[in-house]
Design a protein around this motif. Structure first.
Motif, PDB file in Angstrom:
ATOM      1  N   ILE A  17      28.452  38.915  13.416  1.00  0.00           N
ATOM      2  CA  ILE A  17      28.760  40.024  12.506  1.00  0.00           C
ATOM      3  C   ILE A  17      29.973  39.637  11.664  1.00  0.00           C
ATOM      4  CG2 ILE A  17      29.526  42.428  12.395  1.00  0.00           C
ATOM      5  CD1 ILE A  17      28.050  42.886  15.034  1.00  0.00           C
ATOM      6  N   PRO A  18      29.887  39.817  10.349  1.00  0.00           N
ATOM      7  CA  PRO A  18      31.040  39.490   9.510  1.00  0.00           C
ATOM      8  C   PRO A  18      32.199  40.445   9.787  1.00  0.00           C
ATOM      9  CG  PRO A  18      29.346  40.582   8.212  1.00  0.00           C
ATOM     10  CD  PRO A  18      28.763  40.339   9.573  1.00  0.00           C
ATOM     11  N   TRP A  58      26.666  41.363   1.373  1.00  0.00           N
ATOM     12  CA  TRP A  58      26.886  41.730   2.779  1.00  0.00           C
ATOM     13  C   TRP A  58      25.906  40.976   3.664  1.00  0.00           C
ATOM     14  CZ3 TRP A  58      29.625  43.938   6.512  1.00  0.00           C
ATOM     15  CH2 TRP A  58      30.668  44.813   6.182  1.00  0.00           C
ATOM     16  N   ARG A  59      24.632  41.000   3.287  1.00  0.00           N
ATOM     17  CA  ARG A  59      23.606  40.316   4.095  1.00  0.00           C
ATOM     18  C   ARG A  59      23.951  38.838   4.227  1.00  0.00           C
ATOM     19  NH1 ARG A  59      18.677  39.392   0.852  1.00  0.00           N
ATOM     20  NH2 ARG A  59      20.025  37.691   0.248  1.00  0.00           N
ATOM     21  N   ASP A  60      24.391  38.235   3.157  1.00  0.00           N
ATOM     22  CA  ASP A  60      24.672  36.801   3.169  1.00  0.00           C
ATOM     23  C   ASP A  60      25.974  36.449   3.888  1.00  0.00           C
ATOM     24  OD1 ASP A  60      22.300  36.583   1.806  1.00  0.00           O
ATOM     25  OD2 ASP A  60      23.222  36.129  -0.146  1.00  0.00           O
ATOM     26  N   ALA A  61      26.801  37.465   4.211  1.00  0.00           N
ATOM     27  CA  ALA A  61      28.053  37.213   4.935  1.00  0.00           C
ATOM     28  C   ALA A  61      27.820  37.045   6.444  1.00  0.00           C
ATOM     29  CB  ALA A  61      29.042  38.355   4.682  1.00  0.00           C
ATOM     30  N   GLN A  69      22.212  46.181  16.556  1.00  0.00           N
ATOM     31  CA  GLN A  69      21.596  47.035  17.571  1.00  0.00           C
ATOM     32  C   GLN A  69      21.011  46.171  18.691  1.00  0.00           C
ATOM     33  OE1 GLN A  69      22.142  50.362  16.988  1.00  0.00           O
ATOM     34  NE2 GLN A  69      23.266  49.391  15.318  1.00  0.00           N
ATOM     35  N   ARG A  70      20.906  46.749  19.879  1.00  0.00           N
ATOM     36  CA  ARG A  70      20.315  46.015  21.012  1.00  0.00           C
ATOM     37  C   ARG A  70      18.894  45.561  20.702  1.00  0.00           C
ATOM     38  NH1 ARG A  70      22.886  50.150  23.982  1.00  0.00           N
ATOM     39  NH2 ARG A  70      20.904  51.267  24.103  1.00  0.00           N
ATOM     40  N   SER A  71      18.219  46.295  19.829  1.00  0.00           N
ATOM     41  CA  SER A  71      16.839  45.956  19.465  1.00  0.00           C
ATOM     42  C   SER A  71      16.759  44.729  18.556  1.00  0.00           C
ATOM     43  CB  SER A  71      16.198  47.153  18.756  1.00  0.00           C
ATOM     44  OG  SER A  71      16.904  47.428  17.548  1.00  0.00           O
ATOM     45  N   GLY A  72      17.926  44.199  18.144  1.00  0.00           N
ATOM     46  CA  GLY A  72      17.928  43.035  17.267  1.00  0.00           C
ATOM     47  C   GLY A  72      17.952  43.371  15.787  1.00  0.00           C
ATOM     48  N   ILE A  73      18.124  44.651  15.457  1.00  0.00           N
ATOM     49  CA  ILE A  73      18.233  45.060  14.060  1.00  0.00           C
ATOM     50  C   ILE A  73      19.703  44.974  13.649  1.00  0.00           C
ATOM     51  CG2 ILE A  73      17.860  46.917  12.379  1.00  0.00           C
ATOM     52  CD1 ILE A  73      15.248  45.964  13.531  1.00  0.00           C
ATOM     53  N   ALA A  74      19.967  44.232  12.576  1.00  0.00           N
ATOM     54  CA  ALA A  74      21.316  44.134  12.020  1.00  0.00           C
ATOM     55  C   ALA A  74      21.377  45.047  10.801  1.00  0.00           C
ATOM     56  CB  ALA A  74      21.612  42.691  11.606  1.00  0.00           C
ATOM     57  N   TRP A  75      22.440  45.853  10.730  1.00  0.00           N
ATOM     58  CA  TRP A  75      22.543  46.749   9.582  1.00  0.00           C
ATOM     59  C   TRP A  75      23.980  46.994   9.204  1.00  0.00           C
ATOM     60  CZ3 TRP A  75      19.731  51.052  12.711  1.00  0.00           C
ATOM     61  CH2 TRP A  75      20.620  51.815  13.441  1.00  0.00           C
ATOM     62  N   ILE A  76      24.161  47.618   8.050  1.00  0.00           N
ATOM     63  CA  ILE A  76      25.475  48.141   7.674  1.00  0.00           C
ATOM     64  C   ILE A  76      25.343  49.648   7.550  1.00  0.00           C
ATOM     65  CG2 ILE A  76      26.336  46.027   6.599  1.00  0.00           C
ATOM     66  CD1 ILE A  76      25.825  47.333   3.865  1.00  0.00           C
ATOM     67  N   PRO A  87      21.974  57.032   8.795  1.00  0.00           N
ATOM     68  CA  PRO A  87      21.819  56.279   7.546  1.00  0.00           C
ATOM     69  C   PRO A  87      22.361  54.857   7.705  1.00  0.00           C
ATOM     70  CG  PRO A  87      23.593  57.883   7.347  1.00  0.00           C
ATOM     71  CD  PRO A  87      22.932  58.125   8.673  1.00  0.00           C
ATOM     72  N   HIS A  88      21.619  53.899   7.145  1.00  0.00           N
ATOM     73  CA  HIS A  88      22.022  52.494   7.220  1.00  0.00           C
ATOM     74  C   HIS A  88      21.166  51.680   6.249  1.00  0.00           C
ATOM     75  CE1 HIS A  88      18.591  52.792   9.972  1.00  0.00           C
ATOM     76  NE2 HIS A  88      18.325  51.543   9.608  1.00  0.00           N
ATOM     77  N   VAL A  89      21.597  50.463   6.010  1.00  0.00           N
ATOM     78  CA  VAL A  89      20.796  49.483   5.275  1.00  0.00           C
ATOM     79  C   VAL A  89      20.512  48.342   6.239  1.00  0.00           C
ATOM     80  CG1 VAL A  89      20.687  47.883   3.322  1.00  0.00           C
ATOM     81  CG2 VAL A  89      21.875  50.076   3.058  1.00  0.00           C
ATOM     82  N   THR A  90      19.236  48.107   6.542  1.00  0.00           N
ATOM     83  CA  THR A  90      18.867  47.015   7.433  1.00  0.00           C
ATOM     84  C   THR A  90      19.099  45.687   6.722  1.00  0.00           C
ATOM     85  OG1 THR A  90      17.242  48.397   8.571  1.00  0.00           O
ATOM     86  CG2 THR A  90      16.974  45.994   8.777  1.00  0.00           C
ATOM     87  N   MET A  91      19.835  44.807   7.388  1.00  0.00           N
ATOM     88  CA  MET A  91      20.142  43.483   6.845  1.00  0.00           C
ATOM     89  C   MET A  91      19.152  42.433   7.360  1.00  0.00           C
ATOM     90  SD  MET A  91      23.064  43.608   4.973  1.00  0.00           S
ATOM     91  CE  MET A  91      22.362  45.025   4.152  1.00  0.00           C
ATOM     92  N   ALA A  92      18.723  42.575   8.638  1.00  0.00           N
ATOM     93  CA  ALA A  92      17.794  41.605   9.230  1.00  0.00           C
ATOM     94  C   ALA A  92      17.170  42.191  10.487  1.00  0.00           C
ATOM     95  CB  ALA A  92      18.517  40.302   9.578  1.00  0.00           C
TER      96      ALA A  92
END
Length: 169
Positions: free
Chosen positions: A138-139, A27-30, A84-91, A125-130
């Motif tokens: 976003i994929p 997912w992160r690499d997508a 997120q507006r804060s620049g956090i990418a997650w799933i 709940p989420h997994v931070t990607m970056a």
């Protein structure tokens, strides 16, 4: 913000087994990351249950025992990416199963029993990607992740390394 010598920076998390970790990495690499983004290293991908911050290392034995709570395994399905507006990418999970909400609540009670205060904001709940990912693409879809959650962990973060101190099954 690093831990002081006599403290440990701690959090409670769902810690993935290797096949799930591999799917999270896919997912992160997508994503298409902009310059300056900092994708989360594969061995750090997880779902935070509670962040404890810097805690006195003298309290570790209390914490190790105190975070053992009644726990029923549950299924968690991921499949929704967000920036997120804060620049956090997650799933995010497609839904929040009752087993996850129950575990989070029991751990909140355990925190309070140990004299700690759970975060006041609503649990997402989420997994931070970056991080620093504003402008990421976003994929459209990533691999379906069906995670049978059978354990959670108390984890220490020190000098950029995560160490699982105890797993609870």
């Amino acid at each position: 913000m690093s831990a002081q010598p006599d403290t440990a920076r701690l959090f409670l998390a769902l810690w993935p087994i290797e096949p799930v970790r591999d799917q999270l990495r896919a997912w992160r690499d997508a994503w298409t990351w902009p310059r300056g983004a900092t994708p989360v290293h594969t061995d750090k991908l997880h779902v935070t249950l509670h962040f404890l911050g810097n805690q006195p290392t003298a309290r570790l034995p209390d914490f190790l025992d105190g975070f053992q709570v009644p726990f029923e395994p549950f299924d968690l399905q991921f499949g929704r990416a967000a920036l997120q507006r804060s620049g956090i990418a997650w799933i995010e999970p497609l839904s929040e199963p009752q087993g996850l909400l129950d575990l989070h609540a029991r751990l909140s009670d355990a925190l309070m029993a140990l004299g700690l205060v759970p975060e006041a904001r609503a649990y997402r709940p989420h997994v931070t990607m970056a991080r620093r990912a504003n402008g990421a693409v976003i994929p459209a879809a990533g691999p379906a992740i069906d995670w049978r959650v059978e354990r959670y962990a108390l984890v220490e973060s020190r000098s950029g390394t995560y160490t699982v101190l105890r797993e609870y099954a």
